[in-house]
Write an enzyme that holds these catalytic residues in place. Structure first.
Site, short mmCIF file in Angstrom:
data_model
loop_
_atom_site.label_atom_id
_atom_site.label_comp_id
_atom_site.label_asym_id
_atom_site.label_seq_id
_atom_site.Cartn_x
_atom_site.Cartn_y
_atom_site.Cartn_z
N GLY A 9 10.63 -15.26 19.36
CA GLY A 9 11.89 -14.50 19.36
C GLY A 9 13.07 -15.40 19.02
O GLY A 9 14.17 -15.24 19.55
N ALA A 10 12.83 -16.32 18.07
CA ALA A 10 13.87 -17.32 17.75
C ALA A 10 14.95 -16.78 16.83
O ALA A 10 15.97 -17.44 16.63
CB ALA A 10 13.22 -18.55 17.11
N GLY A 13 19.72 -14.24 19.74
CA GLY A 13 19.96 -14.31 21.17
C GLY A 13 19.53 -15.61 21.84
O GLY A 13 19.84 -16.71 21.37
N ARG A 34 10.19 -12.13 13.66
CA ARG A 34 9.75 -11.14 12.67
C ARG A 34 10.55 -11.25 11.38
O ARG A 34 10.09 -10.86 10.32
CB ARG A 34 9.91 -9.72 13.23
CG ARG A 34 8.75 -9.29 14.10
CD ARG A 34 9.02 -7.95 14.74
NE ARG A 34 10.20 -7.99 15.57
CZ ARG A 34 10.64 -7.00 16.35
NH1 ARG A 34 9.97 -5.86 16.37
NH2 ARG A 34 11.71 -7.12 17.08
N ARG A 35 11.80 -11.78 11.49
CA ARG A 35 12.70 -11.74 10.33
C ARG A 35 12.83 -13.13 9.70
O ARG A 35 13.55 -14.00 10.21
CB ARG A 35 14.08 -11.24 10.79
CG ARG A 35 14.05 -9.79 11.24
CD ARG A 35 15.30 -9.37 11.95
NE ARG A 35 15.42 -9.95 13.29
CZ ARG A 35 16.45 -9.75 14.11
NH1 ARG A 35 17.47 -9.02 13.71
NH2 ARG A 35 16.47 -10.30 15.31
N ASN A 83 9.77 -16.38 24.75
CA ASN A 83 11.06 -15.69 24.85
C ASN A 83 11.03 -14.28 24.27
O ASN A 83 11.80 -13.43 24.71
CB ASN A 83 12.12 -16.54 24.13
CG ASN A 83 13.38 -15.77 23.86
OD1 ASN A 83 14.11 -15.43 24.78
ND2 ASN A 83 13.62 -15.43 22.59
N SER A 136 13.08 -12.02 34.06
CA SER A 136 14.38 -11.34 34.25
C SER A 136 14.57 -11.09 35.73
O SER A 136 13.58 -11.01 36.48
CB SER A 136 14.35 -10.00 33.51
OG SER A 136 15.43 -9.18 33.91
N TYR A 149 10.50 -1.35 32.13
CA TYR A 149 11.01 -2.68 31.80
C TYR A 149 10.80 -3.62 33.00
O TYR A 149 10.32 -4.74 32.85
CB TYR A 149 12.49 -2.63 31.41
CG TYR A 149 13.06 -4.00 31.13
CD1 TYR A 149 12.64 -4.73 30.03
CD2 TYR A 149 14.00 -4.59 31.99
CE1 TYR A 149 13.12 -6.00 29.79
CE2 TYR A 149 14.49 -5.86 31.75
CZ TYR A 149 14.05 -6.57 30.64
OH TYR A 149 14.52 -7.83 30.40
N THR A 184 23.84 -10.49 24.91
CA THR A 184 23.20 -10.68 23.61
C THR A 184 23.04 -9.27 23.02
O THR A 184 23.66 -8.33 23.52
CB THR A 184 21.80 -11.31 23.78
OG1 THR A 184 21.02 -10.42 24.60
CG2 THR A 184 21.88 -12.67 24.46
C1 8X3 Z 1 17.96 -8.34 31.59
C2 8X3 Z 1 18.69 -8.19 32.86
O1 8X3 Z 1 19.56 -6.65 34.68
O2 8X3 Z 1 19.46 -5.74 32.43
O3 8X3 Z 1 16.63 -8.62 31.74
O4 8X3 Z 1 17.46 -6.06 33.70
S1 8X3 Z 1 18.77 -6.58 33.42
#
Ligand code: 8X3
Length: 249
Positions: A9-10, A13, A34-35, A83, A136, A149, A184
């Site tokens: 994911g370089a 961000g 990817r890009r 990342n 996270s 997520y 980001t």
């Molecule tokens: C990003 C932080 O708080 O939006 O992973 O989940 S949060």
């Protein structure tokens, strides 16, 4: 010879900022994304040499082919920064789009596993290495509408612990980094370009920026050999938990 760090994911961000921070302290970099045009632009900004690998972490055969294609001089990866990953959508569980669920689980969990599986055997052969997994605050605290997520990042937390246990005997360090709010394109992707929602996430306080996380990663991987910074939560000063933010108007 310079050490080699591989960053997924370089192309934007935290990954982009980490590439700059590690290059500034002498690391050669395998930059994954990817890009290609973004990776080429990044390469031009770096004072050390880099090698570009374009693939989608969600696609296991693309990941395998990319790492198998590394020239001999680039195969000895000392540091892996896992990342790549993102949030897609933010809905109550009953309203979630299964395509968003797939994208999060495939990139945040499967992608991390596929890349790690390609890099770890070389680290074991060389009896050393360092893996940094980007988790996270969402991996430690579930919040309303964060469901899948949060689950994907809870899986990263478990994998960081599991990797640390399994790789300890091979002299490989594993570190887990859990950021809170970082400004980001994370929220633009999560909210699919709904600028009002994006602005609301970062309104009324000073969020972290990608460079703050990059600084921490640089510190983690340049700590003395006997030190492993195992697990760090990094928040903006205004943030007290996944859901508590001190906002001023
Ligand atoms: C990003 C932080 O708080 O939006 O992973 O989940 S949060």
């Amino acid at each position: 010879m310079n050490k080699i760090a591989c960053i997924t994911g370089a192309s934007s961000g935290i990954g982009w900022a980490t590439a700059k921070a590690l290059s500034a302290v002498g690391y050669q970099l395998v930059l994954c994304g990817r890009r290609l045009e973004r990776l080429e632009a990044l390469k031009k900004e770096l004072p050390t040499e880099s090698y570009l690998l374009t693939f989608d972490v969600q696609n296991r055969s693309e990941v395998e082919t990319a790492f198998q294609s590394l020239p001999e001089a680039w195969k000895s990866i000392d540091v892996l920064i896992n990342n790549a990953g993102n949030a897609h959508g933010m809905n109550a569980i009953q309203d979630g789009d299964p395509a968003d669920w797939d994208a999060m689980m495939h990139s945040n969990v499967d992608g991390l596993l596929y890349v790690s599986r390609m890099v770890i055997p070389g680290m074991i052969e060389r009896s050393g290495g360092h893996i940094v997994n980007l988790s996270s605050i969402a991996g430690k605290q579930v919040y309303p509408n964060g469901n899948v997520y949060c689950a994907s990042k809870a899986a990263v937390e478990a994998l960081s612990q599991g990797m640390r246990q399994d790789l300890n005997v091979h002299g490989i360090k594993v570190s887990n980094v859990a950021p809170g709010a970082v400004n980001t394109d994370f929220s633009a992707i999560r909210f699919k370009g709904d600028q009002q929602k994006v602005d609301a996430v970062y309104a009324g306080y000073e969020p972290l920026v990608a460079e703050d996380i990059a600084d921490l990663i640089r510190y983690i991987i340049t700590a003395p050999a006997h030190v492993n910074i195992a697990d760090v939560t990094i928040l903006p000063k205004a943030q007290a938990s996944a859901t508590q933010m001190l906002r001023k108007n």
